[in-house]
Design a protein around this motif. Structure first.
Motif, mmCIF file in Angstrom:
data_model
loop_
_atom_site.group_PDB
_atom_site.id
_atom_site.type_symbol
_atom_site.label_atom_id
_atom_site.label_comp_id
_atom_site.label_asym_id
_atom_site.label_seq_id
_atom_site.Cartn_x
_atom_site.Cartn_y
_atom_site.Cartn_z
ATOM 1 N N ILE A 118 0.848 -1.183 0.000
ATOM 2 C CA ILE A 118 0.000 0.000 0.000
ATOM 3 C C ILE A 118 0.890 1.242 0.000
ATOM 4 O O ILE A 118 1.796 1.373 0.818
ATOM 5 C CB ILE A 118 -0.920 0.028 1.245
ATOM 6 C CG1 ILE A 118 -1.715 -1.272 1.381
ATOM 7 C CG2 ILE A 118 -1.829 1.242 1.223
ATOM 8 C CD1 ILE A 118 -2.613 -1.595 0.225
ATOM 9 N N THR A 119 0.638 2.137 -0.943
ATOM 10 C CA THR A 119 1.342 3.418 -0.983
ATOM 11 C C THR A 119 0.310 4.532 -0.926
ATOM 12 O O THR A 119 -0.812 4.379 -1.394
ATOM 13 C CB THR A 119 2.194 3.563 -2.264
ATOM 14 O OG1 THR A 119 1.339 3.464 -3.403
ATOM 15 C CG2 THR A 119 3.260 2.487 -2.342
ATOM 16 N N SER A 120 0.686 5.645 -0.337
ATOM 17 C CA SER A 120 -0.225 6.780 -0.214
ATOM 18 C C SER A 120 0.381 8.006 -0.858
ATOM 19 O O SER A 120 1.577 8.265 -0.725
ATOM 20 C CB SER A 120 -0.522 7.076 1.255
ATOM 21 O OG SER A 120 -1.230 6.020 1.837
ATOM 22 N N THR A 121 -0.449 8.750 -1.542
ATOM 23 C CA THR A 121 -0.062 10.039 -2.096
ATOM 24 C C THR A 121 -1.138 11.041 -1.701
ATOM 25 O O THR A 121 -2.190 10.673 -1.178
ATOM 26 C CB THR A 121 0.054 9.984 -3.637
ATOM 27 O OG1 THR A 121 -1.189 9.544 -4.180
ATOM 28 C CG2 THR A 121 1.154 9.031 -4.073
ATOM 29 N N VAL A 122 -0.859 12.293 -1.955
ATOM 30 C CA VAL A 122 -1.824 13.339 -1.640
ATOM 31 C C VAL A 122 -2.399 13.846 -2.952
ATOM 32 O O VAL A 122 -1.664 14.174 -3.886
ATOM 33 C CB VAL A 122 -1.149 14.486 -0.858
ATOM 34 C CG1 VAL A 122 -2.137 15.607 -0.594
ATOM 35 C CG2 VAL A 122 -0.575 13.962 0.449
ATOM 36 N N GLY A 123 -3.721 13.886 -3.017
ATOM 37 C CA GLY A 123 -4.402 14.310 -4.229
ATOM 38 C C GLY A 123 -4.384 15.813 -4.421
ATOM 39 O O GLY A 123 -3.849 16.578 -3.600
#
Length: 116
Positions: free
Chosen positions: A29-34
């Protein structure tokens, strides 16, 4: 450290068991900011091998794992490091990772997972 007395223990373990364990998928799981500051999670799949088993009940209690936590032993051979909250699918069931132990010779991970 993979070597003990000049012997690469991890390579021996991985070559011995490679192809003999259950196929699995690590869902990293990777997270980015929209664009509007909202978190966007994405998943990258990595193929590996391992076996699903059980933790001793005393370990489950001592570590405070939820009842029903499974133990998944994963060969480290060429797979990225798992992290808490990643998931693993093995034997057609998916488990969220709640804890990870790495063996001293970097051959396997012992993963605590709960059904997700």
């Amino acid at each position: 450290m993979n070597e003990i007395f000049g012997t690469d223990i991890a390579a021996i373990i991985n070559s011995t068991f490679a192809g003999n364990l259950h196929p699995l998928t690590l869902h990293k799981i990777t997270s980015t900011v929209g664009e509007y500051g909202e978190p966007i999670a994405s998943e990258i799949d990595h193929a590996g091998e391992g076996v699903r088993t059980k933790w001793k009940s005393s370990i489950v209690v001592d570590r405070g794992y939820p009842m029903g936590t499974v133990k998944i032993i994963v060969l480290q051979n060429g797979i990225v490091d798992p992290a808490k909250d990643d998931s693993i699918t093995i034997q057609d069931e998916r488990f969220r990772i709640i804890d990870i132990e790495k063996d001293p010779v970097n051959a396997t991970w012992s993963i605590a997972g709960i059904a997700s």
